[in-house]
Design an enzyme around this catalytic site. Sequence first.
Site, PDB file in Angstrom:
ATOM      1  N   ASP A   1      19.339  26.780  56.850  1.00 19.30           N
ATOM      2  CA  ASP A   1      18.553  25.691  57.438  1.00 19.30           C
ATOM      3  C   ASP A   1      18.951  25.513  58.894  1.00 19.30           C
ATOM      4  O   ASP A   1      20.050  25.889  59.313  1.00 19.30           O
ATOM      5  CB  ASP A   1      18.748  24.389  56.657  1.00 19.30           C
ATOM      6  CG  ASP A   1      20.165  23.857  56.735  1.00 19.30           C
ATOM      7  OD1 ASP A   1      21.104  24.626  56.425  1.00 19.30           O
ATOM      8  OD2 ASP A   1      20.355  22.676  57.102  1.00 19.30           O
TER       9      ASP A   1
ATOM     10  N   GLU B   1      22.752  22.092  55.346  1.00 19.24           N
ATOM     11  CA  GLU B   1      23.934  21.762  56.158  1.00 19.24           C
ATOM     12  C   GLU B   1      23.573  20.890  57.347  1.00 19.24           C
ATOM     13  O   GLU B   1      24.279  19.923  57.664  1.00 19.24           O
ATOM     14  CB  GLU B   1      24.612  23.052  56.627  1.00 19.24           C
ATOM     15  CG  GLU B   1      26.016  22.863  57.191  1.00 19.24           C
ATOM     16  CD  GLU B   1      26.050  22.438  58.655  1.00 19.24           C
ATOM     17  OE1 GLU B   1      27.071  21.884  59.097  1.00 19.24           O
ATOM     18  OE2 GLU B   1      25.038  22.676  59.371  1.00 19.24           O
TER      19      GLU B   1
END
Length: 448
Positions: free
Chosen positions: A90, A152
């Site tokens: 991500d 994250e």
Amino acid sequence: MDLKERITGLMPQVREELAELVAIRSVADPRQYPPEECRHAADWVRTKFSELGFADVRLEETADGSLAVVGSRNCPNPQAPTVLLYAHYDVQPPLDDTAWKSPPFELTEKDGRWYGRGTADCKGNILAHLTALRALDDELPVHLKLVVEGSEEQGTGGLEAFVPDHADLLRADAILVCDTGNAAVGRPAATVSLRGMVNVVVTVHALTSEVHSGMFGGAAPDALAALVAMLATLRDSAGNTTITGLDNTDTWSGEPYPPEQFRADAGLLDSARLLGDGTVSDMLWARPALTILGIDCPPVLGSAAAIAPRARARLNLRIPPGLEPAQAQQALIEHLRSIAPWGTAVDIELEASGAPFRARTDGPAYRALDAAMQDAYGRPMALLGQGGSIPLCNVLADTFPDAEIIMMGVEEPQALIHAPNESVDPTEIAAMSLVEARFLQLYANTDS
């Protein structure tokens, strides 16, 4: 053909695949981007590691709904150590599209660097993992486990909740957390210290509603002025963070951060002075640092001749190892309440907190890493701190207390991670791929 030659030959594939991965808009925020984009990125990662012998690689849903790519690959030697490889697919949102000099989700080469969101943080590190393993090919000397997460950047804690409940799935002797970087291009480093953080939102109330500044100004308390006065006490004239109860005199014993390099890396104006009475390294990695992230108050355009009845600010306090988040939070809250002027009412909401982290560096994995970086870069490994927080490191340390945790990666200061015009130097991907491949070879033969 040696490892370096193999990696050089793989670099066209690295560029092609990084372009594919950067094109996937894997921002883990459904308010901004469709969740299918993160699923697409997870599937991409799963496919690539499956092709490299991770026969059991699969997607696991975590507590926040994000998907983690997990898997394993064994080597022929049953006595070989196990290494866990970590990264995240991500990315941060691009922020201001107009500030980008090239499309944020299109890999663009300029002046030898590759630009695009995630090129360094952290998709470049995924490619470094893949390239290291491709260079080793069938000569893998350790057992591998893999986890590549998908939330994250949003900090919603999906993997942090997953790890303790799936400890056997991820258990390893050494853990490569590839989400940091070197001191500069060509200057190898491991990050051994992470700041923790406390985020609060402080709201000041002074009046029940706006009132005319001409009729009431001068006697009626101004919530915005009260807030500004409070915030001004959080730094002294030199720029040191000054929160009652928190020490701001500790020093950093690792690699120094040269002031001129920091000025260039941070983009300081020529007239701007560095803050604090310590070294750059002290201020970044050894002492608390308070940042005002945002203020809610009337904007200049459209503002009226009225006294603000309330104002609020979002504050970020970074804390060094040795300072507990609860202690820092309490000190910040008590400081703000104690200096609120004019009897104004103060509400303080804890938004988030995370513990600092310090790695153990005296084990066989760090000895192997030092030698691998010397081989790849021709110079010794430096030990750095980092201002950012990676809460997962504390979870890994608590879950696997005997494992050595190594933080490294391709994200050197010029990468501008989290900012417009993020980029990666492809020579760093090549060099860190070589570091990882050599580390796996050396660690397999290092006495514990």
